[in-house]
Design an enzyme around this catalytic site. Structure first.
Site, short mmCIF file in Angstrom:
data_model
loop_
_atom_site.label_atom_id
_atom_site.label_comp_id
_atom_site.label_asym_id
_atom_site.label_seq_id
_atom_site.Cartn_x
_atom_site.Cartn_y
_atom_site.Cartn_z
N ASP A 53 0.84 -1.21 0.00
CA ASP A 53 0.00 0.00 0.00
C ASP A 53 0.87 1.26 0.00
O ASP A 53 0.39 2.37 -0.18
CB ASP A 53 -1.00 -0.01 1.17
CG ASP A 53 -0.34 -0.15 2.52
OD1 ASP A 53 0.91 -0.24 2.60
OD2 ASP A 53 -1.07 -0.18 3.53
N SER A 54 2.20 1.08 0.16
CA SER A 54 3.14 2.19 -0.04
C SER A 54 3.02 2.76 -1.45
O SER A 54 3.48 3.86 -1.73
CB SER A 54 4.58 1.73 0.21
OG SER A 54 4.85 0.58 -0.57
N ASP A 92 -0.95 -6.14 -0.39
CA ASP A 92 -1.42 -5.55 0.87
C ASP A 92 -2.94 -5.40 0.87
O ASP A 92 -3.53 -4.95 -0.12
CB ASP A 92 -0.83 -4.15 1.03
CG ASP A 92 0.38 -4.13 1.96
OD1 ASP A 92 0.54 -5.08 2.76
OD2 ASP A 92 1.16 -3.17 1.87
N LYS A 121 -1.28 -9.45 2.80
CA LYS A 121 -0.63 -8.99 4.03
C LYS A 121 -1.55 -8.03 4.75
O LYS A 121 -2.23 -7.22 4.10
CB LYS A 121 0.71 -8.30 3.71
CG LYS A 121 1.40 -7.70 4.93
CD LYS A 121 2.87 -7.34 4.68
CE LYS A 121 3.10 -6.05 3.99
NZ LYS A 121 2.56 -4.85 4.66
N GLU A 123 -1.88 -5.56 8.57
CA GLU A 123 -1.08 -4.92 9.63
C GLU A 123 -1.72 -5.09 11.00
O GLU A 123 -2.94 -4.88 11.16
CB GLU A 123 -0.93 -3.42 9.33
CG GLU A 123 -0.11 -3.14 8.09
CD GLU A 123 0.13 -1.66 7.86
OE1 GLU A 123 -0.21 -0.83 8.74
OE2 GLU A 123 0.65 -1.32 6.80
N GLU A 190 8.73 -4.03 10.97
CA GLU A 190 9.16 -2.74 10.42
C GLU A 190 9.62 -1.81 11.55
O GLU A 190 8.87 -1.57 12.52
CB GLU A 190 8.00 -2.09 9.64
CG GLU A 190 8.38 -0.74 9.06
CD GLU A 190 7.43 -0.22 7.98
OE1 GLU A 190 6.49 -0.96 7.59
OE2 GLU A 190 7.63 0.92 7.54
O1 KIV Z 1 3.56 -1.20 1.73
C1 KIV Z 1 4.77 -1.48 1.92
O2 KIV Z 1 5.66 -1.08 1.16
C2 KIV Z 1 5.11 -2.29 3.09
C3 KIV Z 1 6.56 -2.53 3.35
C4 KIV Z 1 7.18 -1.32 3.93
C5 KIV Z 1 6.79 -3.72 4.18
O3 KIV Z 1 4.26 -2.72 3.78
#
Ligand code: KIV
Length: 273
Positions: A53-54, A92, A121, A123, A190
């Site tokens: 999600d980055s 994500d 993934k 969180e 992280e």
């Molecule tokens: O979204 C992302 O890039 C992440 C990484 C920083 C692990 O979750």
């Protein structure tokens, strides 16, 4: 198991994650959001891809990952799956997409998996353990993510190292164990102190993948743009840039501009019909 045309690269499975941990051989993961970058990753030795999600930050310029949505991640995942058919892809679950109801969680999981992910993934541990169990029982591998969880940035009070105080460290260890018991096949850690990441990695049966968590995790993940030095503004302590991408790209753009203006490109013999 799939094999790349050049026969040297084959996609990992979740069983490989486990055996890598057993063998003590490290895992590498890089984020990706588009077809072209994915096709480069596909021909690299990097073990797996995170459609993070980055992407809302590095692709769309949002200040946090809260701008990521399920349709955005689905679009990124489709592009990455098209470019990297021989890599294990984790996508994500974006902000709030797994916190509203079981049905809406499963809609998001279904959309990402149909788009080409092999795992999702999410969180945090609090309130997510039953969700992890349900998603895993539905046949979808889940990667956990603890420490600095960017979707909770406003609760955490900013992008800060987590688990420094003894109580915070014990809570992180307990949450990591809970996520492993709930069925996560791997865990991102992280921005946590290296010695805490080491303890968590040693106590868990599943592999840990660190970002800003020191060298003792089972593997490392970096954001594509950070690893390649494409951003001038984001240079946290943990980051090593493996290319001076920003300057190299700018130099190429300036070279093009110069040749256009000097009329050395296009060349009448080489580039014309
Ligand atoms: O979204 C992302 O890039 C992440 C990484 C920083 C692990 O979750």
């Amino acid at each position: 198991m799939t094999t790349s045309p050049n026969k040297k690269i084959r996609a990992l499975t979740i069983h490989d994650f486990q055996s890598r941990k057993g063998e003590g051989s490290k895992l590498s993961m890089v984020t990706c959001y588009d077809y072209c970058s994915a096709s480069i990753l596909n021909e690299s030795q990097v073990d797996c891809i995170l459609v993070g999600d980055s992407g809302s930050m590095v692709m769309q310029g949002c200040a946090t990952t809260l701008g990521a949505t399920v349709p955005m991640l689905v679009q990124f995942t489709q592009a990455v799956a098209n470019g990297a058919p021989h890599k294990f892809i984790v996508s994500d679950l974006p902000f709030c997409s797994y916190r509203k109801s079981r049905a809406r969680t499963m809609d998001a999981v279904e959309a990402l998996m149909r788009a080409g992910a092999q795992a999702v993934k999410l969180e945090g541990a609090a309130g997510n353990l039953k969700t992890v169990r349900h998603v895993v029982d539905s046949g979808v591998p889940v990667m956990g993510h603890l420490g600095l969880t960017p979707q909770a940035i406003h609760s955490l009070g900013g992008f800060k190292v987590q688990g420094r105080a003894p109580e915070a460290a014990s809570r992180l260890l307990r949450e990591a164990q809970d996520l492993a018991e709930a069925g996560c096949f791997a865990l991102v850690l992280e921005c946590v102190p290296a010695d805490l990441a080491q303890v968590i990695t040693e106590r868990l049966s599943i592999p840990t993948i660190g970002i800003g968590a020191g060298p003792h995790t089972s593997g490392q993940v970096l954001v594509w743009h950070d690893l390649l030095g494409l951003s001038q503004s984001f240079r946290p302590k943990f980051l090593k840039t493996f290319l001076n991408g920003f300057d190299l790209v700018r130099e190429a753009l300036n070279a093009f501009d110069n040749e256009v203006k000097k009329v050395t490109y296009p060349d009448l013999k080489e580039h014309c019909y």
